[in-house]
Design a protein around this motif. Structure first.
Motif, PDB file in Angstrom:
ATOM      1  N   SER A 120       0.824  -1.209   0.000  1.00 20.54           N
ATOM      2  CA  SER A 120       0.000   0.000   0.000  1.00 20.54           C
ATOM      3  C   SER A 120       0.859   1.261   0.000  1.00 20.54           C
ATOM      4  CB  SER A 120      -0.937  -0.004   1.208  1.00 20.54           C
ATOM      5  OG  SER A 120      -0.199  -0.143   2.415  1.00 20.54           O
ATOM      6  N   ALA A 124       0.610   4.612  -2.325  1.00 23.20           N
ATOM      7  CA  ALA A 124       0.577   5.957  -1.749  1.00 23.20           C
ATOM      8  C   ALA A 124       1.627   6.860  -2.393  1.00 23.20           C
ATOM      9  CB  ALA A 124       0.800   5.883  -0.238  1.00 23.20           C
ATOM     10  N   LEU A 127       0.170   8.127  -5.647  1.00 26.62           N
ATOM     11  CA  LEU A 127      -0.874   9.119  -5.387  1.00 26.62           C
ATOM     12  C   LEU A 127      -0.268  10.448  -4.946  1.00 26.62           C
ATOM     13  CD1 LEU A 127      -3.551   6.926  -3.564  1.00 26.62           C
ATOM     14  CD2 LEU A 127      -3.554   7.701  -5.943  1.00 26.62           C
ATOM     15  N   VAL A 183      -9.327  14.880  -2.419  1.00 24.15           N
ATOM     16  CA  VAL A 183      -9.817  13.503  -2.276  1.00 24.15           C
ATOM     17  C   VAL A 183      -8.680  12.508  -2.474  1.00 24.15           C
ATOM     18  CG1 VAL A 183     -11.328  11.764  -3.303  1.00 24.15           C
ATOM     19  CG2 VAL A 183     -12.184  14.084  -2.926  1.00 24.15           C
ATOM     20  N   ILE A 184      -7.841  12.768  -3.476  1.00 29.44           N
ATOM     21  CA  ILE A 184      -6.718  11.863  -3.741  1.00 29.44           C
ATOM     22  C   ILE A 184      -5.740  11.869  -2.571  1.00 29.44           C
ATOM     23  CG2 ILE A 184      -4.719  11.474  -5.238  1.00 29.44           C
ATOM     24  CD1 ILE A 184      -6.414  12.516  -7.560  1.00 29.44           C
ATOM     25  N   HIS A 186      -6.482  12.484   0.600  1.00 31.35           N
ATOM     26  CA  HIS A 186      -7.094  11.718   1.692  1.00 31.35           C
ATOM     27  C   HIS A 186      -6.930  10.221   1.439  1.00 31.35           C
ATOM     28  CE1 HIS A 186      -8.608  15.058   3.909  1.00 31.35           C
ATOM     29  NE2 HIS A 186      -9.459  15.466   2.969  1.00 31.35           N
ATOM     30  N   ALA A 187      -7.130   9.809   0.190  1.00 33.43           N
ATOM     31  CA  ALA A 187      -6.944   8.392  -0.143  1.00 33.43           C
ATOM     32  C   ALA A 187      -5.489   7.990   0.038  1.00 33.43           C
ATOM     33  CB  ALA A 187      -7.399   8.141  -1.586  1.00 33.43           C
ATOM     34  N   ARG A 188      -4.574   8.904  -0.317  1.00 26.02           N
ATOM     35  CA  ARG A 188      -3.148   8.625  -0.121  1.00 26.02           C
ATOM     36  C   ARG A 188      -2.846   8.404   1.356  1.00 26.02           C
ATOM     37  NH1 ARG A 188       1.066  12.451   0.274  1.00 26.02           N
ATOM     38  NH2 ARG A 188      -0.428  13.484   1.667  1.00 26.02           N
ATOM     39  N   HIS A 190      -4.889   7.530   3.759  1.00 27.47           N
ATOM     40  CA  HIS A 190      -5.501   6.282   4.219  1.00 27.47           C
ATOM     41  C   HIS A 190      -4.673   5.079   3.763  1.00 27.47           C
ATOM     42  CE1 HIS A 190      -8.601   3.344   5.204  1.00 27.47           C
ATOM     43  NE2 HIS A 190      -8.426   2.832   3.994  1.00 27.47           N
ATOM     44  N   THR A 191      -4.225   5.131   2.509  1.00 31.56           N
ATOM     45  CA  THR A 191      -3.438   4.014   1.975  1.00 31.56           C
ATOM     46  C   THR A 191      -2.106   3.887   2.690  1.00 31.56           C
ATOM     47  OG1 THR A 191      -4.478   4.364  -0.185  1.00 31.56           O
ATOM     48  CG2 THR A 191      -2.480   3.027  -0.143  1.00 31.56           C
TER      49      THR A 191
END
Length: 214
Positions: A120, A124, A127, A183-184, A186-188, A190-191
């Motif tokens: 992961s 990240a 991202l 958004v990307i 935040h996903a980064r 989280h990942t």
């Protein structure tokens, strides 16, 4: 108006470049044979400087003519066995879309990296390159769109009241791009915090049954 010749240090090899102070295309260094090639194939003129003779193209040539003459003369020198450095900005044989091709290769490389990711954290990292606040691809692209909208507005002015303003819609798009970058990111995040998946151990090899005693 008298043109003053700039000073250049004569080198043993030949450098063909554009002097930033004067805008002249100059060739520095070389032998008398090289000077003859410069004059015959590129239209260079001899000029006496404080550090020796150098060669330059005539004043007032259009940029494309400068590039054509510099490229022609440089390749003639190379064909005659001379060591030449030609400023890439003057080389007419260089690819005009070099930056675009490099950008496409970079994006393709990111796609390959994320497709081959095994952790992961590797996802990240990709991202981050896309949405990093300063140097990320998406914020940089948004900056281009913002500047395009400002330039278009300055050139075209405000449209009539009953006409759809496509330039104003660019502002809406840039806002959406900013939201997408968040958004990307935040996903980064989280990942990056996700626990790493433990590697699957290889299957154990069954031990052969012991031989029976007689």
């Amino acid at each position: 108006m008298n043109q003053h010749e700039p000073d250049f240090l004569v080198l043993e090899y030949i450098t063909v470049t554009k002097d930033p102070r004067t805008g002249l295309v100059v060739a520095i260094g070389g032998t008398e044979k090289a000077a003859d090639i410069l004059q015959r194939t590129g239209g260079f003129l001899s000029a006496a400087g404080h550090h020796g003779t150098y060669h330059r193209l005539p004043h007032g040539l259009p940029v494309e003519q400068q590039r054509l003459k510099a490229t022609t003369a440089s390749h003639a020198l190379l064909a005659a066995g001379h060591n030449v450095h030609l400023d890439p900005a003057l080389n007419m044989l260089s690819f005009p879309n070099g930056d675009r091709d490099a950008a496409q290769r970079y994006l393709g490389h990111l796609a390959e990296r994320v497709s081959a990711a095994e952790t992961s954290s590797q996802v990240a990292e990709v991202l981050t390159e896309i949405a990093a606040p300063v140097n990320g691809l998406l914020p940089l692209t948004r900056e281009v769109v913002v500047r395009a909208a400002l330039a278009a507005r300055a050139l075209e002015g405000t449209p009539p009241g009953d006409e759809l303003d496509h330039i104003d819609r660019l502002g809406d798009i840039t806002h959406s791009m900013s939201m997408a970058a968040r958004v990307i990111l935040h996903a980064r995040n989280h990942t990056a915090r996700a626990p790493q998946k433990a590697p699957t151990p290889p299957p154990s090899t069954p031990r052969p049954p012991g031989s029976r005693r007689r």
